[in-house]
Write an enzyme that holds these catalytic residues in place. Structure first.
Site, short mmCIF file in Angstrom:
data_model
loop_
_atom_site.label_atom_id
_atom_site.label_comp_id
_atom_site.label_asym_id
_atom_site.label_seq_id
_atom_site.Cartn_x
_atom_site.Cartn_y
_atom_site.Cartn_z
N ASP A 1 0.85 -1.19 0.00
CA ASP A 1 0.00 0.00 0.00
C ASP A 1 0.89 1.24 0.00
O ASP A 1 1.73 1.40 0.89
CB ASP A 1 -0.89 -0.01 1.25
CG ASP A 1 -1.99 1.04 1.20
OD1 ASP A 1 -1.79 2.09 0.56
OD2 ASP A 1 -3.04 0.82 1.84
N LYS B 279 -0.98 9.85 1.01
CA LYS B 279 -1.05 11.11 1.74
C LYS B 279 0.14 11.23 2.69
O LYS B 279 0.50 10.29 3.39
CB LYS B 279 -2.36 11.19 2.54
CG LYS B 279 -3.60 11.25 1.64
CD LYS B 279 -4.87 11.36 2.46
CE LYS B 279 -6.08 11.44 1.54
NZ LYS B 279 -7.35 11.55 2.29
N ASP C 45 4.73 -0.87 -8.55
CA ASP C 45 4.46 -0.12 -9.77
C ASP C 45 4.39 1.37 -9.47
O ASP C 45 4.28 2.18 -10.40
CB ASP C 45 3.13 -0.56 -10.37
CG ASP C 45 1.95 -0.22 -9.46
OD1 ASP C 45 2.00 -0.63 -8.27
OD2 ASP C 45 1.03 0.47 -9.90
#
Length: 216
Positions: free
Chosen positions: A120, A124, A156
């Site tokens: 993940d 932010k 990626d």
């Protein structure tokens, strides 16, 4: 990687001998993982293993290495168990836990290599410390890895990758072995793709790769 909730998934993994999920029992495991596997073979972790394609193939190819897939979502582990069902090797288990607890579950110098595949990105800035390559996590890896141990990352997301290189360098790791295009690099030989990797490649996206070595 979070899948739609699968009814009964928690009960399924709690009943499986291939999954360790009891929190209190896991806290008793530091320094005992080789005893658990019944051998002195190197131990490798994949943090956030998804459906298990990558770690299963590693276990099949390398029977002399013990593999532990770390995942916090029961629904994902159920899918990994399904994929593992035909494999009879004893060098692969799954652990249900949050990655932030790894330094409480694995002892100092107990792990040889850590894989971070398509983690993940937490885009932010206020969530930067949650990224698996933040300073906080590099410190945890430094604690549980053997001297000269490795953190191998694929993603990626170039923003996350640049952040990871910068944080690794700042924390004293050797991040020299890296590329922003794995499939056109010297590091492709022996590569085992993940489910996400196959998906992103089919979309024409480049895969970033880093093999960071723990100094000392």
């Amino acid at each position: 990687m979070r899948l739609k909730n699968i009814p009964g998934s928690r009960e399924t993994i709690e009943a499986s001998p291939l999954v360790l999920s009891d929190h209190e029992a896991l806290l008793e495991m530091p320094g005992k993982w080789n005893d658990f596997f019944g051998n002195g073979n190197p131990i490798c972790l994949e943090i956030g293993m998804g459906k298990g394609q990558f770690i299963l193939e590693n276990a099949v190819r390398n029977p002399g290495i013990n593999y532990i897939g770390v995942e916090k979502y029961s629904s994902v582990i159920v899918r990994a168990l399904e994929k593992r069902s035909g494999y009879e090797g004893r060098n692969l288990i799954f652990v249900r836990m949050d990655a932030e607890e790894i330094a409480s579950v694995f002892g100092e110098g107990e792990v040889s290599k850590i894989f971070l595949n398509f983690s993940d990105p937490w885009p932010k800035e206020r969530h930067a410390k949650r990224r698996l390559t933040s300073e906080l996590y590099w410190g945890r890896y430094d604690r549980i890895l053997v001297p000269g141990g490795h953190v191998v990352m694929k993603t990626d997301n170039t923003g996350l990758f640049r952040f990871s290189l910068e944080e690794g360098d700042r924390c004293g790791w050797d991040t020299g072995r890296h590329t922003f295009d794995l499939y056109h690099s010297e590091y492709l030989e022996g590569n085992i793709p993940t489910e996400y990797e196959d998906k992103f490649r089919n979309l024409g996206q480049k895969i970033c790769y880093m093999d960071a070595e723990r100094k000392g």
